[in-house]
Design an enzyme around this catalytic site. Sequence first.
Site, short mmCIF file in Angstrom:
data_model
loop_
_atom_site.label_atom_id
_atom_site.label_comp_id
_atom_site.label_asym_id
_atom_site.label_seq_id
_atom_site.Cartn_x
_atom_site.Cartn_y
_atom_site.Cartn_z
N CYS A 131 0.80 -1.24 0.00
CA CYS A 131 0.00 0.00 0.00
C CYS A 131 0.83 1.29 0.00
O CYS A 131 0.61 2.20 -0.81
CB CYS A 131 -0.96 -0.01 1.18
SG CYS A 131 -0.30 -0.79 2.65
N HIS A 247 -2.93 6.19 4.63
CA HIS A 247 -1.49 6.21 4.95
C HIS A 247 -0.91 7.57 4.54
O HIS A 247 -1.27 8.11 3.49
CB HIS A 247 -0.75 5.14 4.13
CG HIS A 247 -0.97 3.73 4.59
ND1 HIS A 247 -1.72 3.39 5.69
CD2 HIS A 247 -0.50 2.55 4.09
CE1 HIS A 247 -1.71 2.07 5.84
NE2 HIS A 247 -0.98 1.55 4.88
N1 NAP Z 1 -5.39 -3.60 4.47
C1 NAP Z 1 -4.53 -3.05 3.60
O1 NAP Z 1 -4.27 -1.82 3.61
C2 NAP Z 1 -3.84 -3.90 2.59
C3 NAP Z 1 -3.19 -3.27 1.56
C4 NAP Z 1 -2.54 -4.04 0.61
C5 NAP Z 1 -2.57 -5.41 0.72
N2 NAP Z 1 -3.21 -6.02 1.74
C6 NAP Z 1 -3.19 -7.48 1.80
O2 NAP Z 1 -4.47 -8.01 1.51
C7 NAP Z 1 -4.70 -9.17 2.30
C8 NAP Z 1 -6.00 -9.00 3.08
O3 NAP Z 1 -5.91 -7.85 3.88
P1 NAP Z 1 -7.18 -7.29 4.70
O4 NAP Z 1 -6.72 -6.02 5.30
O5 NAP Z 1 -8.41 -7.30 3.86
O6 NAP Z 1 -7.32 -8.41 5.85
P2 NAP Z 1 -8.60 -8.83 6.70
O7 NAP Z 1 -9.50 -7.69 6.90
O8 NAP Z 1 -8.04 -9.52 7.89
O9 NAP Z 1 -9.36 -9.91 5.77
C9 NAP Z 1 -8.80 -11.16 5.47
C10 NAP Z 1 -9.70 -11.91 4.51
O10 NAP Z 1 -9.06 -13.14 4.15
C11 NAP Z 1 -9.95 -14.22 4.43
N3 NAP Z 1 -9.19 -15.42 4.83
C12 NAP Z 1 -8.29 -15.53 5.82
N4 NAP Z 1 -7.80 -16.79 5.87
C13 NAP Z 1 -8.42 -17.48 4.87
C14 NAP Z 1 -8.36 -18.81 4.40
N5 NAP Z 1 -7.56 -19.71 4.98
N6 NAP Z 1 -9.13 -19.16 3.34
C15 NAP Z 1 -9.95 -18.27 2.76
N7 NAP Z 1 -10.06 -16.98 3.16
C16 NAP Z 1 -9.30 -16.59 4.21
C17 NAP Z 1 -10.82 -13.71 5.56
O11 NAP Z 1 -11.99 -14.48 5.62
P3 NAP Z 1 -12.84 -14.68 7.00
O12 NAP Z 1 -13.70 -13.45 7.14
O13 NAP Z 1 -13.64 -15.89 6.71
O14 NAP Z 1 -11.84 -14.84 8.10
C18 NAP Z 1 -11.05 -12.28 5.08
O15 NAP Z 1 -12.02 -12.27 4.06
C19 NAP Z 1 -3.46 -9.35 3.18
O16 NAP Z 1 -2.59 -10.28 2.55
C20 NAP Z 1 -2.85 -7.98 3.19
O17 NAP Z 1 -1.46 -8.03 3.38
C21 NAP Z 1 -3.87 -5.30 2.67
#
Ligand code: NAP
Length: 345
Positions: A131, A247
């Site tokens: 990000c 950010h």
């Molecule tokens: N937040 C940011 O600013 C940002 C920016 C760039 C990249 N990212 C990347 O994007 C990814 C998600 O980030 P987020 O902020 O959206 O996280 P989050 O809010 O914690 O959401 C995680 C998601 O992944 C799902 N998940 C987790 N374990 C799983 C599994 N074993 N099988 C299938 N689905 C699973 C969760 O489902 P459940 O609801 O069922 O648990 C939820 O839908 C991460 O890798 C992060 O590094 C995030």
Amino acid sequence: MNQHGYAVAIVGASGEVGRSMIETLERYPIPVSSLRLLASKRSAGKTLLFKKEPIVIEELSEDSFEGIDLAFFSAGGSVSLKYAPIAVSKGAVVIDNTSAFRMDPTIPLVVPEVNAHVLSKNTPLIANPNCSTIQLVVALKPLIEAYGIESVNVSTYQAISGAGAKALYEYEQELSDESYEPQILPTRSDEIYYQIAHNVIPQIDVFLSSGYTKEEIKMINETQKILDDYELKVNATCVRVPVRYGHSVSVTVKLKKPVNDREEIIEVFKQSPDVILRDNILHQEYPMPSYLAHQDEVFVGRVRKDLFEENVVHFWVVADNILKGAALNSVQIAYYMHRHGLLGD
Ligand SMILES: NC(=O)c1ccc[n+]([C@@H]2O[C@H](COP(=O)([O-])OP(=O)(O)OC[C@H]3O[C@@H](n4cnc5c(N)ncnc54)[C@H](OP(=O)(O)O)[C@@H]3O)[C@@H](O)[C@H]2O)c1
């Protein structure tokens, strides 16, 4: 793709990034014939709305990608490492938000405003950068075009939502209950946890033996890869701050040519179609995350020429980490591929 559009899947649909992806897809002119929402067992059976229609979240499995043309992944690196190749083998183009494939030399790492030219017909897997890196390279682009750059030094002020929905929930708990014991930040992969409420944490992700954190090394490596400049000297200090969304990055850049004055740099940013300049010191105008969260653009302000060096400038960049830092950038990659005939048969 059928005549109505692409069959799309979102892996991690219930998360911060996944939900933002659904909203972004609703308003972007990418034709979607069907949308499959995938997450873990925890969210399977819950419903989310797409264009006012309820869609039931399914549990991710190896069979989830039958008939899918385009799959967005944001469910963590291990999920992408296992399931993205399966989606590709079923014929889907994958746009991955995790760090799993970003530094793989065979996989393009894309910010459309900066390096969309690396995309080609049916590139099967595209990585979405970290990000903070996305907003940094968008802001660097006009300076690269006008002067060339030699080195970049950044300090980030990263929002809690960058650590996912659970970190945001933890922040709310800390605000309402002083005895709450933190369990998530600075990172789940480490042993000690600190509260983020009323605090600033100079650690994002785990430490490496160099003393840098993984997040800092990601920013350094990804910036070089996106700009295709492995000689560029990049340094980063990444810090978590008690802000929900958005950010901020303080940037110092050494240019390849000298700069006359602050007005000259202001003009370069003003002319750029990719950033919005918010810089009026008479009216205390500068970008701030609380005022600019949930907006698509990258905002630049606090532009200054260094007081000692002719070719050094400083500025401040703010963008929404969930939108431009993740969901929006992914959808923009897909939209670019769609517009240029790089998706589908
Ligand atoms: N937040 C940011 O600013 C940002 C920016 C760039 C990249 N990212 C990347 O994007 C990814 C998600 O980030 P987020 O902020 O959206 O996280 P989050 O809010 O914690 O959401 C995680 C998601 O992944 C799902 N998940 C987790 N374990 C799983 C599994 N074993 N099988 C299938 N689905 C699973 C969760 O489902 P459940 O609801 O069922 O648990 C939820 O839908 C991460 O890798 C992060 O590094 C995030």
